[in-house]
Design a protein around this motif. Structure first.
Motif: not given
Length: 511
Positions: A190-191, A183-184, A176, A141, A188, A180-181, A139
């Motif tokens: 970083e993703i 919850e992005s 992973v 990222s 964002d 991350i996808s 969780k």
């Protein structure tokens, strides 16, 4: 932070911890070795936390950078004992990955530290270590980037049983990316970097095996489709970075023997799934739960952007023409598209494009082949019913009036493409399984329309001629039968009692 505390966290302190680890590991004292490594990990986490908790603290950031540099320098030193490095490799990858969130420079050095472990330690051990570290930082990222890169690089060092090793890594990586996808947030960045790193793993696997291993090719194909779905959810579909990632993923299709036609009909997905799953491995596919979504989205992306279709080396116009001319393949395509319409996390813009694609492949008068005695309509009915329910969700919940209207047009075309003998049963099931009074009114209106068309047809042809034609050439194809009255009664007298669930205005969904 007090002066004494600050001294405890200076780079000179990390050297003391490293010397202690080296001393006890070389001495073979397992108990003291574990304690010394544990103390080093605690020290590093304290340094990282200090920098992360106060992003404006320049001293804390510089200290984190210097401590991390000391770790990397130790690993690269010719005097370092391999036994010590092996022992540190079990704990440090997860710890140093926390530094990636401090600054870009720390991210670079964290990458270098993990690269060093990958280059000097057992590839199989590092695969397990990195997978475990990833699963525990799922969780965060900002922290997973070095671990993803490390996994992509360790692939190059594995010489035997390549498929089996990649098969271990894939569930961890997609888990992973999935978290991350979903919850992005928009914007964002970083993703985007994480997907770039994850895609590298596919490239390195292709590079390593040359795509001669059928099982590996199938596994990577499924991995690419899962990633396609997650990219579509996690990154704004109008951004250039999203288009870049989608094109990158599409470029792997030729290497994995994937075609648009096989994707939109589902045949390529089924083939790859059967190869990877083997016997008694249904549980493995649970980690690749979005491959059918990704398969449909891959074709829709080609529909949206010519460059994506070119990257996949596909002629989408030919695919559309083939679907228009083949009813059973068209039904299969409708069944695959339902995964897009029912995908809650997917942007409405992509659902709109998927509706447009469906309108494209149903935009001509198409023979229904109702006189083909050998065609088994019933095997497609469950999938078509589920697809119509998914399109219903677009009609009911789409925020844009025009999209709702286009979805309704697509709904009617799919319904018209179903043999008349099955159409009423599907409409009845849609009505009885719908909670929206407005949608029920629309469905009843469709039933009314079907009955009116049949009545006009009977009048124009004559009842006797119609019955003879129906009995000899196309049995049970007319819409009207006694069950229509049963449906009317079901609507007017709900099984659970109470008044009929009908709105005052049937066009409420299109206002």
């Amino acid at each position: 932070m007090s002066e004494d505390s600050a001294d405890d966290h200076r780079p000179s302190s990390v050297q003391q911890f490293l010397n202690s680890c080296s001393k006890w590991i070389e001495a073979g004292d397992s108990h003291q070795s574990e304690n010394s490594v544990s103390e080093l990990v605690k020290f590093l986490e304290t340094v990282a936390d200090a920098a992360l908790s106060d992003p404006d603290n320049v001293d804390a950031k510089n200290n984190a950078l210097e401590v991390l540099s000391e770790i990397y320098g130790y690993l690269c030193s010719p005097s370092s004992n391999q036994e010590v490095i092996d022992a540190l490799s079990y704990e440090l990858p997860k710890t140093v990955s926390k530094f990636a969130g401090v600054s870009d420079r720390c991210l670079d050095i964290a990458d270098s530290v993990i690269d060093r472990f990958v280059a000097t330690c057992s590839p199989r051990d590092m695969l397990s270590i990195l997978c475990e570290a990833l699963s525990k930082t799922i969780k965060a990222s900002a922290y997973v980037a070095p671990l993803l890169s490390g996994l992509s690089k360790v692939i190059l060092y594995i010489q035997r049983r390549h498929f089996e090793q990649v098969k271990v890594a894939v569930p961890v990586i997609v888990s992973v990316l999935k978290v991350i996808s979903l919850e992005s947030e928009d914007g964002d960045t970083e993703i985007e970097g994480l997907f770039d790193r994850a895609i590298v793993m596919t490239f390195r696997s292709v590079q390593q095996e040359g795509i001669v291993n059928e099982k590996l090719r199938a596994l990577l194909g499924l991995y690419v489709l899962q990633s396609m779905a997650l990219v579509s959810v996690g990154i704004s579909y109008k951004t250039s970075s999203c288009h870049h990632l989608v094109s990158q993923l599409s470029s792997f299709f030729p290497y994995c023997n994937i075609s648009y036609y096989g994707l939109i009909t589902g045949s390529d997905v089924d083939k790859m799934t059967n190869i990877v799953r083997g016997e008694d491995e249904d549980d493995y596919m649970s980690c690749l739960s979005y491959v059918k979504h990704g398969a449909s989205l891959s074709v829709i992306w080609g529909h949206i952007l010519d460059g994506v279709a070119q990257a996949a080396k596909e002629d989408l116009t030919a695919v559309k023409d083939e679907l228009r001319s083949d009813q059973t393949k068209r039904w299969q395509a409708v069944g695959m598209l339902k995964h897009i319409y029912s995908f809650v996390n997917l942007p409405w813009d992509l659902k709109k494009q998927a509706i447009d694609f469906l309108l494209c492949i149903t935009d001509r008068n198409i023979s229904q082949n109702c006189d083909d005695e050998h065609m088994d309509f019933s095997s497609y009915i469950p999938s078509l019913f589920a697809a119509l329910q998914a399109i219903e969700m677009v009609i009911i919940y789409a925020p844009d009036t025009m999209l709702r209207k286009h979805a309704f047009d697509a709904f009617k075309r799919v319904l018209a493409d179903i043999p008349t003998s099955q159409r009423f049963d599907i409409l009845k099931a849609l009505i009885t399984n719908c909670d929206s009074s407005s949608m029920i009114a629309i469905l009843i209106d469709l039933v009314k329309g079907e009955m009116h068309m049949e009545s006009c047809k009977r009048i124009s042809m004559g009842n006797t001629e119609v019955q003879q034609t129906g009995n000899k050439e196309c049995p049970n194809t007319f819409f009207w039968n006694a069950t229509v009255l049963e449906l009317v009664e079901l609507i007017l007298r709900p099984p659970k009692g109470g008044p009929p669930s009908l709105p005052e205005h049937g066009d409420a969904l299109f206002s």
